[in-house]
Design a protein around this motif. Sequence first.
Motif, PDB file in Angstrom:
ATOM      1  N   GLN A  53     -30.395  -4.748   9.753  1.00 37.31           N
ATOM      2  CA  GLN A  53     -29.481  -5.876   9.972  1.00 37.31           C
ATOM      3  C   GLN A  53     -29.260  -6.660   8.690  1.00 37.31           C
ATOM      4  OE1 GLN A  53     -28.248  -4.761  13.030  1.00 37.31           O
ATOM      5  NE2 GLN A  53     -27.971  -6.939  13.342  1.00 37.31           N
ATOM      6  N   VAL A  54     -30.331  -6.893   7.940  1.00 36.28           N
ATOM      7  CA  VAL A  54     -30.212  -7.642   6.685  1.00 36.28           C
ATOM      8  C   VAL A  54     -29.365  -6.877   5.678  1.00 36.28           C
ATOM      9  CG1 VAL A  54     -31.501  -8.510   4.691  1.00 36.28           C
ATOM     10  CG2 VAL A  54     -32.352  -8.928   7.005  1.00 36.28           C
ATOM     11  N   PHE A  55     -29.661  -5.585   5.530  1.00 36.93           N
ATOM     12  CA  PHE A  55     -28.931  -4.784   4.554  1.00 36.93           C
ATOM     13  C   PHE A  55     -27.458  -4.655   4.950  1.00 36.93           C
ATOM     14  CE2 PHE A  55     -30.249  -1.951   0.998  1.00 36.93           C
ATOM     15  CZ  PHE A  55     -28.984  -1.611   0.575  1.00 36.93           C
ATOM     16  N   VAL A 110     -43.865  -0.607  17.904  1.00 39.43           N
ATOM     17  CA  VAL A 110     -43.048  -1.815  18.101  1.00 39.43           C
ATOM     18  C   VAL A 110     -42.795  -2.520  16.777  1.00 39.43           C
ATOM     19  CG1 VAL A 110     -43.022  -4.111  19.139  1.00 39.43           C
ATOM     20  CG2 VAL A 110     -43.759  -2.156  20.490  1.00 39.43           C
ATOM     21  N   ILE A 111     -43.855  -2.696  15.974  1.00 40.05           N
ATOM     22  CA  ILE A 111     -43.709  -3.412  14.699  1.00 40.05           C
ATOM     23  C   ILE A 111     -42.767  -2.666  13.768  1.00 40.05           C
ATOM     24  CG2 ILE A 111     -44.934  -4.128  12.615  1.00 40.05           C
ATOM     25  CD1 ILE A 111     -47.362  -4.716  14.407  1.00 40.05           C
ATOM     26  N   VAL A 112     -42.979  -1.348  13.649  1.00 39.43           N
ATOM     27  CA  VAL A 112     -42.124  -0.560  12.753  1.00 39.43           C
ATOM     28  C   VAL A 112     -40.676  -0.594  13.234  1.00 39.43           C
ATOM     29  CG1 VAL A 112     -41.623   1.768  11.937  1.00 39.43           C
ATOM     30  CG2 VAL A 112     -43.975   0.934  11.945  1.00 39.43           C
ATOM     31  N   THR A 113     -40.472  -0.448  14.546  1.00 39.44           N
ATOM     32  CA  THR A 113     -39.108  -0.466  15.091  1.00 39.44           C
ATOM     33  C   THR A 113     -38.423  -1.796  14.809  1.00 39.44           C
ATOM     34  OG1 THR A 113     -39.748   1.058  16.856  1.00 39.44           O
ATOM     35  CG2 THR A 113     -37.730  -0.220  17.183  1.00 39.44           C
ATOM     36  N   LEU A 114     -39.122  -2.903  15.066  1.00 34.90           N
ATOM     37  CA  LEU A 114     -38.543  -4.231  14.850  1.00 34.90           C
ATOM     38  C   LEU A 114     -38.256  -4.479  13.364  1.00 34.90           C
ATOM     39  CD1 LEU A 114     -40.630  -6.428  17.329  1.00 34.90           C
ATOM     40  CD2 LEU A 114     -38.256  -5.672  17.579  1.00 34.90           C
ATOM     41  N   GLY A 173     -33.893   3.251   1.906  1.00 35.54           N
ATOM     42  CA  GLY A 173     -34.656   2.009   2.060  1.00 35.54           C
ATOM     43  C   GLY A 173     -35.417   1.968   3.368  1.00 35.54           C
ATOM     44  N   LEU A 174     -34.774   2.426   4.447  1.00 37.83           N
ATOM     45  CA  LEU A 174     -35.438   2.435   5.751  1.00 37.83           C
ATOM     46  C   LEU A 174     -36.630   3.389   5.758  1.00 37.83           C
ATOM     47  CD1 LEU A 174     -32.392   2.392   8.211  1.00 37.83           C
ATOM     48  CD2 LEU A 174     -33.929   0.514   7.661  1.00 37.83           C
ATOM     49  N   LEU A 175     -36.461   4.569   5.134  1.00 37.34           N
ATOM     50  CA  LEU A 175     -37.556   5.532   5.079  1.00 37.34           C
ATOM     51  C   LEU A 175     -38.743   4.986   4.288  1.00 37.34           C
ATOM     52  CD1 LEU A 175     -35.609   8.885   4.516  1.00 37.34           C
ATOM     53  CD2 LEU A 175     -36.803   8.161   6.588  1.00 37.34           C
TER      54      LEU A 175
END
Length: 409
Positions: A42-44, A31-35, A201-203
């Motif tokens: 969203q920010v990027f 949950v934490i990683v997904t959020l 960045g996501l990875l």
Amino acid sequence: MNLDSTRPERQKNPEGLLRLFLKTAIVSVIVIVTLKVFSFYQVFSGFVISTAEDNSVQLCHLLLDQQKSFLFRNVPGQGMQLAIDGKELPVLDRNMRSFLHPFNIIKIKIYDNNRRIIYSTEKALIGLVDANNKRLSKALAGKADTELETKGQTHDLSEEKLLDVDVVETYIPIKDSAGKVLGSFETYVNVTKYRAQIRTGLLILTAVLVLILVAVFGFSYILIRKGVNQLKQAQAELEMLAVTDVLTGIANRRRVMTRGEEEFARAIRSGERNSQPAQLCCVMLDIDHFKRVNDTFGHQAGDQVLREVAQRLQRSVRPYDIIGRYGGEEFVVLLPDTSFEQTRLAAERIRMAVCSEPISINGDGITVSISLGISCLIAEDHCLDDLLKRADEGLYKAKNAGRDRVEWV
């Protein structure tokens, strides 16, 4: 008798707590990683959209300044309006493409205030009216509107086909010097190059988050595991204390009665199933003249005698026989699946094991004897107490007959 095999099922609860923590930790990490990944995306994406919009606004203002002679006409009675002379359209198109070429603009449209496309780098669109475009309506009302879209197929200014392209589409109002909206730009900025950066960045963010969370939850797991082991050990000790005689280390009266009731019920069932007499026998024994031992040698010596008798008793019976301290200097043995003659022989063996060798107390040898009463299950027995009562009567018969012997009634 193996007391460990009889521990209550509730001892498994600490392990259940640990499994619950693991499940909670795994779900929490997911949950934490997904959020966090979604928030980062969203920010990027917002940053990309905002940057593309700002760049588009600046480019459009420069275009207006450079190409205003082609774009604006002073219409009598209406003032300055957006209008393009068809004869000048090729020159305007060439100027537009030349100006936009160094940038990431892949398409641009210009609408007048009647929603008609008066210019587009995609020539087939010129002259069309976009009547139901809500985003265009917003721009004609004076507000810019920007969205990030992924297009499966489009063309750039060189008419080259582009596949799977991320585009920031921006509607920018065109205003005169008085602030009146005359029309709108629609720009398409190719931001596909940021896709790889966002993915990288996501990875990286995911890897860092997972490592941090695994470290935190892993450390917590180690602490909880240690606590669970301590709790299990404490439970085991408490449960052992609840069923063990502290002085002798064998089962206490409560435990003997519980196991005895179980064996009594099992013997009855087994006899009914096999159409044979139920087999369960009892040996009740008491240390002779034990008070004299306490008075002569002291209570510590008496305790040592009790411990030694219990140990010799354990060595004299089968592993599955049930032995325990019944109270004071009195002990009881329950023998499942045993005949009367086998019980009598077992009682004699116990008697000889206790009295054949002196018990060492502070270097001195004390010889003690025991009196034993035996009983076996009969059809008239309705409960374990009936069996114990007859064994107790046999014990007192042995006492009255001179002690150091086996008797029954």
